[in-house]
Design a protein around this motif. Structure first.
Motif, PDB file in Angstrom:
ATOM      1  N   UNK A 158       0.829  -1.211   0.000  1.00 52.09           N
ATOM      2  CA  UNK A 158       0.000   0.000   0.000  1.00 52.09           C
ATOM      3  C   UNK A 158       0.865   1.262   0.000  1.00 52.09           C
ATOM      4  N   UNK A 159       2.051   1.194   0.607  1.00 54.83           N
ATOM      5  CA  UNK A 159       2.950   2.349   0.617  1.00 54.83           C
ATOM      6  C   UNK A 159       3.484   2.659  -0.773  1.00 54.83           C
ATOM      7  N   UNK A 160       3.740   1.604  -1.547  1.00 49.85           N
ATOM      8  CA  UNK A 160       4.457   1.767  -2.810  1.00 49.85           C
ATOM      9  C   UNK A 160       3.544   1.956  -4.016  1.00 49.85           C
ATOM     10  N   UNK A 161       2.238   1.808  -3.825  1.00 49.52           N
ATOM     11  CA  UNK A 161       1.326   1.926  -4.967  1.00 49.52           C
ATOM     12  C   UNK A 161       1.393   3.300  -5.624  1.00 49.52           C
ATOM     13  N   UNK A 211       2.306 -18.802  -1.670  1.00 50.46           N
ATOM     14  CA  UNK A 211       2.013 -18.219  -2.977  1.00 50.46           C
ATOM     15  C   UNK A 211       1.441 -16.809  -2.837  1.00 50.46           C
ATOM     16  N   UNK A 212       0.673 -16.586  -1.780  1.00 49.51           N
ATOM     17  CA  UNK A 212       0.167 -15.234  -1.534  1.00 49.51           C
ATOM     18  C   UNK A 212       1.321 -14.287  -1.226  1.00 49.51           C
ATOM     19  N   UNK A 213       2.302 -14.773  -0.482  1.00 50.76           N
ATOM     20  CA  UNK A 213       3.503 -13.982  -0.214  1.00 50.76           C
ATOM     21  C   UNK A 213       4.195 -13.611  -1.521  1.00 50.76           C
ATOM     22  N   UNK A 214       4.319 -14.574  -2.418  1.00 47.40           N
ATOM     23  CA  UNK A 214       4.985 -14.308  -3.690  1.00 47.40           C
ATOM     24  C   UNK A 214       4.182 -13.348  -4.559  1.00 47.40           C
ATOM     25  N   UNK A 215       2.867 -13.440  -4.470  1.00 51.45           N
ATOM     26  CA  UNK A 215       2.041 -12.484  -5.223  1.00 51.45           C
ATOM     27  C   UNK A 215       2.273 -11.063  -4.718  1.00 51.45           C
ATOM     28  N   UNK A 216       2.320 -10.902  -3.409  1.00 54.64           N
ATOM     29  CA  UNK A 216       2.554  -9.574  -2.840  1.00 54.64           C
ATOM     30  C   UNK A 216       3.947  -9.063  -3.202  1.00 54.64           C
ATOM     31  N   UNK A 217       4.936  -9.954  -3.186  1.00 55.99           N
ATOM     32  CA  UNK A 217       6.283  -9.557  -3.619  1.00 55.99           C
ATOM     33  C   UNK A 217       6.257  -9.103  -5.078  1.00 55.99           C
ATOM     34  N   UNK A 219       3.670  -7.861  -6.690  1.00 51.39           N
ATOM     35  CA  UNK A 219       2.981  -6.569  -6.756  1.00 51.39           C
ATOM     36  C   UNK A 219       3.929  -5.435  -6.373  1.00 51.39           C
ATOM     37  N   UNK A 220       4.719  -5.648  -5.329  1.00 49.10           N
ATOM     38  CA  UNK A 220       5.674  -4.624  -4.896  1.00 49.10           C
ATOM     39  C   UNK A 220       6.752  -4.430  -5.962  1.00 49.10           C
ATOM     40  N   UNK A 221       7.192  -5.525  -6.573  1.00 48.31           N
ATOM     41  CA  UNK A 221       8.143  -5.457  -7.687  1.00 48.31           C
ATOM     42  C   UNK A 221       7.628  -4.497  -8.755  1.00 48.31           C
ATOM     43  N   UNK A 222       6.355  -4.631  -9.092  1.00 48.85           N
ATOM     44  CA  UNK A 222       5.757  -3.773 -10.121  1.00 48.85           C
ATOM     45  C   UNK A 222       5.814  -2.307  -9.704  1.00 48.85           C
ATOM     46  N   UNK A 265      -1.098 -15.153  -8.601  1.00 44.86           N
ATOM     47  CA  UNK A 265       0.342 -14.891  -8.676  1.00 44.86           C
ATOM     48  C   UNK A 265       0.786 -14.784 -10.133  1.00 44.86           C
ATOM     49  N   UNK A 266       0.336 -15.710 -10.962  1.00 40.21           N
ATOM     50  CA  UNK A 266       0.740 -15.688 -12.374  1.00 40.21           C
ATOM     51  C   UNK A 266       0.259 -14.413 -13.070  1.00 40.21           C
ATOM     52  N   UNK A 267      -0.951 -13.966 -12.737  1.00 41.73           N
ATOM     53  CA  UNK A 267      -1.465 -12.732 -13.339  1.00 41.73           C
ATOM     54  C   UNK A 267      -0.583 -11.545 -12.967  1.00 41.73           C
ATOM     55  N   UNK A 268      -0.161 -11.498 -11.714  1.00 42.32           N
ATOM     56  CA  UNK A 268       0.721 -10.418 -11.276  1.00 42.32           C
ATOM     57  C   UNK A 268       2.062 -10.478 -12.002  1.00 42.32           C
ATOM     58  N   UNK A 269       2.578 -11.680 -12.188  1.00 43.34           N
ATOM     59  CA  UNK A 269       3.848 -11.838 -12.910  1.00 43.34           C
ATOM     60  C   UNK A 269       3.695 -11.367 -14.352  1.00 43.34           C
ATOM     61  N   UNK A 270       2.582 -11.710 -14.992  1.00 40.28           N
ATOM     62  CA  UNK A 270       2.366 -11.274 -16.375  1.00 40.28           C
ATOM     63  C   UNK A 270       2.302  -9.749 -16.473  1.00 40.28           C
ATOM     64  N   UNK A 271       1.758  -9.103 -15.457  1.00 44.33           N
ATOM     65  CA  UNK A 271       1.752  -7.637 -15.445  1.00 44.33           C
ATOM     66  C   UNK A 271       3.180  -7.095 -15.381  1.00 44.33           C
TER      67      UNK A 271
END
Length: 539
Positions: A158-161, A211-217, A219-222, A265-271
């Motif tokens: 939420x900080x990085x959005x 996997x939820x942790x990896x999705x959040x990572x 998202x932050x990567x993005x 997670x895969x959707x976030x990676x594709x973004x």
């Protein structure tokens, strides 16, 4: 945080009454809460009440929701009744620890409250927040407490959005540098350490929070890569990309695959892949072919999960970007083009159950999406955009594939109209969606007059204006879009039939009929003659 017990008891009573079915009791409680909102220490009392395990969960949730809304209206110093600085200081010291201790329902509200406060105060007026998150993250990872890990990552996310959506300024870049200096390394360590625990054969109950942790990572990567490619991420690109590809190509337990955890997670990676194609193509090119193959393979797998549609949209967008780039040759062979069109594009053009529900139950939203071009994130529209992207460099091949598909869909409909009406709907949608924009030099997918006569006219002249309303709406939309390609005398002769649809039971149909009538009457005589059909792909 000392709050008198009688204050907590009174708040509990009001919140309980605010949930009552008795309207008078509910209004009285809401009025009492509104009056108490200006009392000193009120936000702290709300925060305290929402954190007490002994209090009923519904009351705690109501208190947390009230707290979040209060911050939304009073945190900014320029608001009508801003919170005192002393209250803000206490809230900032308490919010993160209480968030970590709360159950998920309360946690989500407190996380939003933290996002509201941090959007104004972080980092300049809240310098301790990110170091506190990092410290707690390390502790939670060491103990394997992924519930807390995910709460902390959600807070960090939420900080990085703001780096995704805010206007690029020097001040924003300074904030980004501050965040990168502190968080880029812990983020990578969290991602890699969690990857070591994430094996496809792992127990689903263990795998889901990982996997939820990896999705959040992801998202932050993005967010941290949205403005430009940071040096740290460029230096460690291989580590990120190898793990991204692992998640795109791995299959997990059925329970994990079907509940949407893996696909989210895969959707976030594709973004992220889309982001790198748009902004860092040169640095990303060595990984492109592997990812294109992986994403294409994902789309070939017709799995079912709540996140599958979002995954398909983001994956198709990535392939569309690749198809229009200098790397388009990855899709250049007839075999690959055929597989993409037949296995990825065409299946996603057919009407889905949620489209039918929207048509029937929320006609305003259906019309908004369909008529105003706001359906860019739907599978149908995204699939059409991929076709257009492929046609930029392989127009004739794609033209042939699409024309054959339209004929196949219409043949299926003619063989069994009652069973296969969605095939006709998809064919009409495809022709309309791929019509050239005004002023374009490219031609039409079909001979408009011939298609109108054989496919559209039977719908407009059918005896029952309420039969298969989605087809009627599609036919009216086609007539409206291609009105200048239909000879005006012929169009005007059809108006009495169109007027019948004003009495349709379907809100969408009679709305489209009204629009169609208006547009046809506005067609000038000079636009009445159909343009000659040119067998060139439209874009």
């Amino acid at each position: 945080m000392e709050v008198p017990q009688e204050t907590l008891d009174q708040l509990s009573t009001w919140f309980l009454q605010s949930l009552s079915l008795d309207a008078s009791l509910r209004r009285a409680a809401e009025s009492s809460l509104l009056s108490a909102a200006t009392s000193p220490g009120f936000p702290l009392a709300l925060l305290k009440l929402s954190s007490l395990p002994s209090v009923d969960l519904q009351i705690r949730l109501a208190s947390a929701l009230h707290f979040k809304n209060l911050l939304k209206s009073r945190w900014v110093p320029t608001s009508d009744n801003p919170l005192p600085d002393s209250d803000k200081t206490l809230i900032k010291s308490l919010l993160l620890p209480l968030l970590l201790q709360s159950p998920p329902l309360i946690q989500s509200q407190l996380s939003e409250a933290l996002a509201i406060a941090s959007s104004h105060d972080f980092p300049s007026s809240w310098p301790s927040l990110l170091p506190d998150i990092i410290s707690s993250l390390g502790t939670s990872l060491s103990s394997g407490d992924y519930t807390s890990v995910n709460s902390l990552l959600s807070a960090a996310n939420s900080l990085f959005l703001k780096f995704r959506h805010s206007f690029d300024t020097q001040a924003l870049r300074l904030d980004l540098k501050y965040c990168l200096d502190l968080f880029a390394k812990p983020l990578l360590e969290t991602f890699l350490n969690t990857s070591n625990l994430t094996t496809p054969a792992a127990d689903p109950s263990v795998l889901k929070p990982l996997l939820e942790c990896q999705r959040l990572c992801s998202e932050i990567f993005h967010s941290l890569n949205s403005i430009e490619l940071p040096e740290f991420f460029e230096d460690h690109m291989r580590e990120w990309m190898e793990k991204f590809r692992f998640y795109l190509t791995s299959t997990f337990a059925p329970q994990v695959e079907t509940d949407g955890t893996a696909d989210a997670l895969r959707a976030s990676i594709c973004e992220n892949l889309q982001l790198y194609m748009e902004k860092n193509e040169e640095e990303f090119k060595d990984y492109l072919e592997g990812f294109a193959t992986a994403v294409w393979g994902l789309l070939m797998n017709a799995a079912k999960s709540p996140s599958r549609d979002q995954l398909a949209v983001t994956a198709i967008k990535f392939l569309t970007t690749v198809s229009t780039s200098v790397h388009h040759a990855l899709f250049g062979s007839p075999e690959v083009l055929g597989q993409i069109c037949n296995s990825v594009v065409f299946p996603n053009l057919r009407l889905r159950d949620d489209d039918e529900e929207l048509f029937e139950n929320n006609y305003v939203e259906y019309i908004r999406r369909d008529s105003e071009g706001s359906d860019t994130d739907t599978l149908r529209r995204t699939a059409c955009e991929l076709l257009k992207g492929l046609a930029v460099n392989y127009r004739e091949q794609v033209m042939g594939l699409v024309s054959a598909q339209v004929q196949s869909m219409l043949a299926a409909f003619n063989a069994n109209p009652a069973q296969n009406w969605k095939e006709k709907d998809a064919a009409i949608y495809l022709v309309v969606a791929l019509s050239p924009k005004p002023g374009a030099t490219t031609g039409y997918l079909v001979d408009v007059e011939s298609f109108f006569t054989s496919v559209i006219l039977p719908e407009l002249q059918g005896q029952d204006p309420n039969a298969v309303p989605i087809l009627k709406a599609g036919a009216l939309k086609f007539f409206t879009v291609f009105r200048e390609q239909i000879p005006k005398p012929a169009a005007l002769s059809l108006l009495p039939g169109v007027i019948r649809f004003l009495g349709s039971e379907s809100n969408v149909v009679h709305s489209y009929a009204a629009t169609c009538i208006e547009k046809i009457l506005l067609v000038k005589d000079k636009g009445a003659h159909a343009r000659p059909h040119c067998p060139v792909w439209s874009s």
